[in-house]
Design a protein around this motif. Structure first.
Motif, short mmCIF file in Angstrom:
data_model
loop_
_atom_site.label_atom_id
_atom_site.label_comp_id
_atom_site.label_asym_id
_atom_site.label_seq_id
_atom_site.Cartn_x
_atom_site.Cartn_y
_atom_site.Cartn_z
N PHE A 6 0.80 -1.22 0.00
CA PHE A 6 0.00 0.00 0.00
C PHE A 6 0.83 1.28 0.00
CE2 PHE A 6 -2.92 -3.11 1.95
CZ PHE A 6 -3.91 -3.05 0.99
N SER A 7 2.13 1.17 0.24
CA SER A 7 2.93 2.38 0.41
C SER A 7 4.02 2.57 -0.65
CB SER A 7 3.61 2.35 1.77
OG SER A 7 4.62 1.36 1.78
N ASP A 8 4.27 1.57 -1.47
CA ASP A 8 5.34 1.65 -2.46
C ASP A 8 6.70 1.89 -1.82
OD1 ASP A 8 6.24 1.45 -5.12
OD2 ASP A 8 6.13 3.62 -5.41
N GLY A 9 6.88 1.37 -0.62
CA GLY A 9 8.18 1.45 0.05
C GLY A 9 8.42 2.70 0.87
N ARG A 10 7.41 3.57 0.97
CA ARG A 10 7.52 4.79 1.78
C ARG A 10 6.37 4.76 2.77
NH1 ARG A 10 11.11 8.14 -0.74
NH2 ARG A 10 10.47 9.95 0.47
N ILE A 11 6.67 4.41 4.00
CA ILE A 11 5.64 4.24 5.02
C ILE A 11 5.64 5.47 5.93
CG2 ILE A 11 4.81 2.79 6.90
CD1 ILE A 11 6.55 0.51 5.59
N PRO A 12 4.57 6.26 5.92
CA PRO A 12 4.53 7.42 6.80
C PRO A 12 4.65 7.01 8.27
CG PRO A 12 2.72 7.47 5.21
CD PRO A 12 3.36 6.12 5.11
N LEU A 13 5.40 7.78 9.04
CA LEU A 13 5.56 7.46 10.46
C LEU A 13 4.23 7.45 11.19
CD1 LEU A 13 8.78 9.51 11.33
CD2 LEU A 13 8.60 7.08 10.80
N GLY A 37 18.58 -3.07 9.07
CA GLY A 37 18.94 -2.38 7.84
C GLY A 37 17.92 -2.50 6.73
N TYR A 38 16.72 -3.00 7.06
CA TYR A 38 15.67 -3.16 6.05
C TYR A 38 14.90 -1.86 5.84
CZ TYR A 38 16.39 -8.18 6.82
OH TYR A 38 16.93 -9.43 6.93
N LEU A 39 14.87 -1.01 6.85
CA LEU A 39 14.21 0.29 6.78
C LEU A 39 15.18 1.36 7.26
CD1 LEU A 39 10.72 -0.30 8.52
CD2 LEU A 39 11.18 -0.24 6.07
N THR A 40 14.99 2.57 6.77
CA THR A 40 15.65 3.74 7.33
C THR A 40 14.55 4.74 7.66
OG1 THR A 40 15.97 4.81 5.19
CG2 THR A 40 17.78 3.45 6.00
N VAL A 41 14.89 5.72 8.47
CA VAL A 41 13.93 6.75 8.83
C VAL A 41 14.36 8.05 8.17
CG1 VAL A 41 12.86 8.04 10.71
CG2 VAL A 41 13.43 5.62 11.03
N ASP A 42 13.45 8.61 7.39
CA ASP A 42 13.66 9.93 6.79
C ASP A 42 12.85 10.90 7.65
OD1 ASP A 42 13.63 12.31 5.38
OD2 ASP A 42 13.33 11.34 3.44
N GLU A 43 13.52 11.53 8.62
CA GLU A 43 12.81 12.39 9.57
C GLU A 43 12.23 13.62 8.91
OE1 GLU A 43 14.60 13.02 13.38
OE2 GLU A 43 15.50 11.03 13.36
N SER A 44 12.91 14.16 7.90
CA SER A 44 12.39 15.36 7.24
C SER A 44 11.09 15.08 6.49
CB SER A 44 13.43 15.96 6.30
OG SER A 44 13.72 15.07 5.25
N ALA A 45 10.97 13.89 5.91
CA ALA A 45 9.74 13.50 5.21
C ALA A 45 8.77 12.78 6.13
CB ALA A 45 10.08 12.61 4.02
N GLU A 47 8.93 9.62 7.24
CA GLU A 47 8.63 8.34 6.62
C GLU A 47 9.71 7.30 6.94
OE1 GLU A 47 6.57 9.53 2.42
OE2 GLU A 47 8.75 9.56 2.49
N PHE A 48 9.27 6.05 6.95
CA PHE A 48 10.19 4.93 6.88
C PHE A 48 10.42 4.68 5.39
CE2 PHE A 48 8.00 3.74 10.88
CZ PHE A 48 9.09 3.62 11.71
N LEU A 49 11.65 4.39 5.01
CA LEU A 49 11.96 4.06 3.63
C LEU A 49 12.55 2.65 3.60
CD1 LEU A 49 13.76 7.36 2.58
CD2 LEU A 49 11.37 6.73 2.19
N VAL A 50 12.07 1.85 2.68
CA VAL A 50 12.62 0.50 2.53
C VAL A 50 13.95 0.60 1.80
CG1 VAL A 50 12.19 -1.81 1.61
CG2 VAL A 50 10.28 -0.45 2.46
N THR A 51 14.96 -0.06 2.34
CA THR A 51 16.30 -0.05 1.74
C THR A 51 16.41 -1.15 0.69
OG1 THR A 51 17.16 -1.62 3.36
CG2 THR A 51 17.30 0.74 3.93
N GLN A 52 17.51 -1.15 -0.04
CA GLN A 52 17.77 -2.23 -1.01
C GLN A 52 17.80 -3.57 -0.29
OE1 GLN A 52 16.91 -0.62 -3.88
NE2 GLN A 52 18.39 -1.99 -4.77
N THR A 53 18.41 -3.59 0.89
CA THR A 53 18.45 -4.82 1.69
C THR A 53 17.04 -5.24 2.07
OG1 THR A 53 20.61 -4.18 2.57
CG2 THR A 53 19.40 -5.86 3.80
N GLY A 54 16.20 -4.27 2.38
CA GLY A 54 14.80 -4.56 2.72
C GLY A 54 14.04 -5.15 1.55
N TRP A 55 14.24 -4.57 0.36
CA TRP A 55 13.57 -5.11 -0.83
C TRP A 55 14.07 -6.51 -1.14
CZ3 TRP A 55 9.16 -3.41 -1.93
CH2 TRP A 55 8.84 -2.06 -1.89
#
Length: 67
Positions: A6-13, A37-45, A47-55
């Protein structure tokens, strides 16, 4: 995995809003995924972002379910 669909790899916090309700990732699960290392946090956006390792983990899991 459902969050990714549902998020295309960008999950809102704050969670994913559907029909006026927010579905939030469990804080312990999200924390574990960040530590692995499957997700990172983009605090400015905010959002959680799925990393290459996560994919790669997602692809590996889905492949395992198909056998």
């Amino acid at each position: 995995m459902a969050y990714l669909v549902f998020s295309d790899g960008r999950i809102p916090l704050r969670g994913i809003e559907m029909h006026g309700t927010f579905f939030r990732p469990d804080i312990w699960v999200a924390g574990a995924l960040v530590k692995k290392g499957y997700l990172t946090v983009d605090e400015s956006a905010e959002e959680f972002l799925v990393t290459q390792t996560g994919w790669a983990f997602v692809a590996e899991t889905l492949e395992g379910l198909g056998t």
